[in-house]
Design a protein around this motif. Sequence first.
Motif, PDB file in Angstrom:
ATOM      1  N   ALA A   4       0.842  -1.208   0.000  1.00 44.27           N
ATOM      2  CA  ALA A   4       0.000   0.000   0.000  1.00 44.27           C
ATOM      3  C   ALA A   4       0.876   1.256   0.000  1.00 44.27           C
ATOM      4  N   ARG A   5       1.976   1.227   0.805  1.00 43.29           N
ATOM      5  CA  ARG A   5       2.883   2.383   0.820  1.00 43.29           C
ATOM      6  C   ARG A   5       3.538   2.569  -0.547  1.00 43.29           C
ATOM      7  N   GLU A   6       3.959   1.454  -1.156  1.00 45.26           N
ATOM      8  CA  GLU A   6       4.583   1.531  -2.472  1.00 45.26           C
ATOM      9  C   GLU A   6       3.589   2.055  -3.512  1.00 45.26           C
ATOM     10  N   LYS A   7       2.350   1.577  -3.426  1.00 46.04           N
ATOM     11  CA  LYS A   7       1.316   2.045  -4.354  1.00 46.04           C
ATOM     12  C   LYS A   7       1.082   3.540  -4.172  1.00 46.04           C
ATOM     13  N   ALA A   8       1.021   3.993  -2.923  1.00 44.39           N
ATOM     14  CA  ALA A   8       0.811   5.420  -2.654  1.00 44.39           C
ATOM     15  C   ALA A   8       1.986   6.241  -3.188  1.00 44.39           C
ATOM     16  N   ALA A   9       3.207   5.741  -3.000  1.00 47.56           N
ATOM     17  CA  ALA A   9       4.383   6.451  -3.506  1.00 47.56           C
ATOM     18  C   ALA A   9       4.342   6.535  -5.031  1.00 47.56           C
ATOM     19  N   LEU A  10       3.981   5.427  -5.675  1.00 51.45           N
ATOM     20  CA  LEU A  10       3.886   5.426  -7.137  1.00 51.45           C
ATOM     21  C   LEU A  10       2.788   6.379  -7.619  1.00 51.45           C
ATOM     22  N   GLU A  11       1.684   6.412  -6.878  1.00 53.13           N
ATOM     23  CA  GLU A  11       0.598   7.337  -7.231  1.00 53.13           C
ATOM     24  C   GLU A  11       1.052   8.781  -7.076  1.00 53.13           C
ATOM     25  N   GLN A  12       1.839   9.068  -6.018  1.00 49.86           N
ATOM     26  CA  GLN A  12       2.362  10.428  -5.829  1.00 49.86           C
ATOM     27  C   GLN A  12       3.303  10.802  -6.968  1.00 49.86           C
ATOM     28  N   ILE A  13       4.174   9.854  -7.361  1.00 49.30           N
ATOM     29  CA  ILE A  13       5.096  10.118  -8.465  1.00 49.30           C
ATOM     30  C   ILE A  13       4.318  10.366  -9.748  1.00 49.30           C
ATOM     31  N   ALA A  14       3.320   9.547  -9.993  1.00 43.02           N
ATOM     32  CA  ALA A  14       2.498   9.711 -11.202  1.00 43.02           C
ATOM     33  C   ALA A  14       1.765  11.051 -11.173  1.00 43.02           C
ATOM     34  N   ALA A  15       1.253  11.437 -10.003  1.00 46.98           N
ATOM     35  CA  ALA A  15       0.552  12.720  -9.889  1.00 46.98           C
ATOM     36  C   ALA A  15       1.525  13.876 -10.122  1.00 46.98           C
ATOM     37  N   GLN A  16       2.753  13.773  -9.573  1.00 46.57           N
ATOM     38  CA  GLN A  16       3.754  14.812  -9.784  1.00 46.57           C
ATOM     39  C   GLN A  16       4.134  14.903 -11.255  1.00 46.57           C
ATOM     40  N   GLN A  17       4.318  13.757 -11.899  1.00 47.43           N
ATOM     41  CA  GLN A  17       4.637  13.747 -13.329  1.00 47.43           C
ATOM     42  C   GLN A  17       3.512  14.358 -14.147  1.00 47.43           C
ATOM     43  N   GLU A  18       2.269  14.078 -13.751  1.00 43.33           N
ATOM     44  CA  GLU A  18       1.120  14.659 -14.464  1.00 43.33           C
ATOM     45  C   GLU A  18       1.086  16.171 -14.276  1.00 43.33           C
ATOM     46  N   ARG A  19       1.360  16.630 -13.037  1.00 45.91           N
ATOM     47  CA  ARG A  19       1.400  18.084 -12.796  1.00 45.91           C
ATOM     48  C   ARG A  19       2.492  18.740 -13.643  1.00 45.91           C
ATOM     49  N   GLU A  20       3.660  18.088 -13.715  1.00 48.08           N
ATOM     50  CA  GLU A  20       4.755  18.630 -14.516  1.00 48.08           C
ATOM     51  C   GLU A  20       4.400  18.639 -15.997  1.00 48.08           C
ATOM     52  N   ARG A  21       3.738  17.583 -16.463  1.00 50.37           N
ATOM     53  CA  ARG A  21       3.329  17.526 -17.859  1.00 50.37           C
ATOM     54  C   ARG A  21       2.337  18.633 -18.174  1.00 50.37           C
ATOM     55  N   VAL A  22       1.354  18.828 -17.288  1.00 47.10           N
ATOM     56  CA  VAL A  22       0.350  19.878 -17.480  1.00 47.10           C
ATOM     57  C   VAL A  22       1.016  21.253 -17.468  1.00 47.10           C
ATOM     58  N   ALA A  23       1.975  21.453 -16.543  1.00 45.49           N
ATOM     59  CA  ALA A  23       2.680  22.735 -16.475  1.00 45.49           C
ATOM     60  C   ALA A  23       3.484  22.971 -17.751  1.00 45.49           C
ATOM     61  N   ALA A  24       4.132  21.934 -18.292  1.00 45.24           N
ATOM     62  CA  ALA A  24       4.906  22.073 -19.525  1.00 45.24           C
ATOM     63  C   ALA A  24       3.989  22.413 -20.702  1.00 45.24           C
ATOM     64  N   VAL A  25       2.848  21.748 -20.777  1.00 44.49           N
ATOM     65  CA  VAL A  25       1.885  22.031 -21.857  1.00 44.49           C
ATOM     66  C   VAL A  25       1.384  23.469 -21.736  1.00 44.49           C
ATOM     67  N   LYS A  26       1.098  23.884 -20.507  1.00 47.50           N
ATOM     68  CA  LYS A  26       0.604  25.249 -20.284  1.00 47.50           C
ATOM     69  C   LYS A  26       1.681  26.272 -20.654  1.00 47.50           C
ATOM     70  N   ALA A  27       2.924  26.005 -20.272  1.00 48.17           N
ATOM     71  CA  ALA A  27       4.013  26.925 -20.604  1.00 48.17           C
ATOM     72  C   ALA A  27       4.192  27.016 -22.117  1.00 48.17           C
ATOM     73  N   LYS A  28       4.093  25.891 -22.804  1.00 48.44           N
ATOM     74  CA  LYS A  28       4.228  25.888 -24.262  1.00 48.44           C
ATOM     75  C   LYS A  28       3.088  26.678 -24.900  1.00 48.44           C
ATOM     76  N   GLU A  29       1.867  26.481 -24.395  1.00 52.81           N
ATOM     77  CA  GLU A  29       0.713  27.216 -24.929  1.00 52.81           C
ATOM     78  C   GLU A  29       0.878  28.712 -24.696  1.00 52.81           C
ATOM     79  N   GLU A  30       1.363  29.095 -23.504  1.00 54.76           N
ATOM     80  CA  GLU A  30       1.577  30.522 -23.205  1.00 54.76           C
ATOM     81  C   GLU A  30       2.640  31.116 -24.122  1.00 54.76           C
ATOM     82  N   GLU A  31       3.727  30.373 -24.384  1.00 55.70           N
ATOM     83  CA  GLU A  31       4.783  30.845 -25.284  1.00 55.70           C
ATOM     84  C   GLU A  31       4.235  31.021 -26.692  1.00 55.70           C
ATOM     85  N   GLU A  32       3.455  30.051 -27.157  1.00 62.60           N
ATOM     86  CA  GLU A  32       2.847  30.165 -28.487  1.00 62.60           C
ATOM     87  C   GLU A  32       1.895  31.351 -28.554  1.00 62.60           C
ATOM     88  N   GLU A  33       1.165  31.600 -27.466  1.00 60.87           N
ATOM     89  CA  GLU A  33       0.245  32.738 -27.417  1.00 60.87           C
ATOM     90  C   GLU A  33       1.029  34.060 -27.471  1.00 60.87           C
TER      91      GLU A  33
END
Length: 176
Positions: free
Chosen positions: A112-141
């Motif tokens: 359960a701890r390992e699953k939670a850690a993996l979920e946190q990593i996945a959530a952090q990666q998703e936040r970073e991906r969303v931030a990168a997409v947003k930054a790219k969209e802002e630059e294009e704008e």
Amino acid sequence: RLDAPVTVLNVDNEKVEINETHVLFSGIGRQKPKTYIVEIELFEPIDPALSSWAFGSVGTVRFTLVKAERREWERLSKSNDALPFKHRVWWEKQEQIVEDEKKLKREEAAAAREKAALEQIAAQQERERVAAVKAKEEEEERRARRHSQLPLLYAATAAAEALVAAAEQGEEATAT
């Protein structure tokens, strides 16, 4: 684990039924033609597919009953009445079962701890991906805005240069 004496060392015509709520054993002794019957309504449900029975030594039959839910029972039978036969828990097996359950709980907690850690990593990666997409969209704008404002900038620069040139000619005209 339940040990039930069979009264004699060997029995014939044994009949064993194990279902979720009951255990039934019956048999007829070979040396002493005595019929032995044990029927127990269990305290809580068991898993009959994982439960088993076998003849033991010295005229015993052993039932290994696997609980449907892992938890300690107050007693073997549903009834508070004393059972009409002798039975005993094999404490060394009980200790092993308790240790196995503790080990399983530790493994489940670790998983359960390992699953939670993996979920946190996945959530952090998703936040970073969303931030990168947003930054790219802002630059294009910003680029699109600059591109749309460029003609206005050229016109304003040309107008300013024309004013400067006109002002310089006006100064030259007044100076002569």
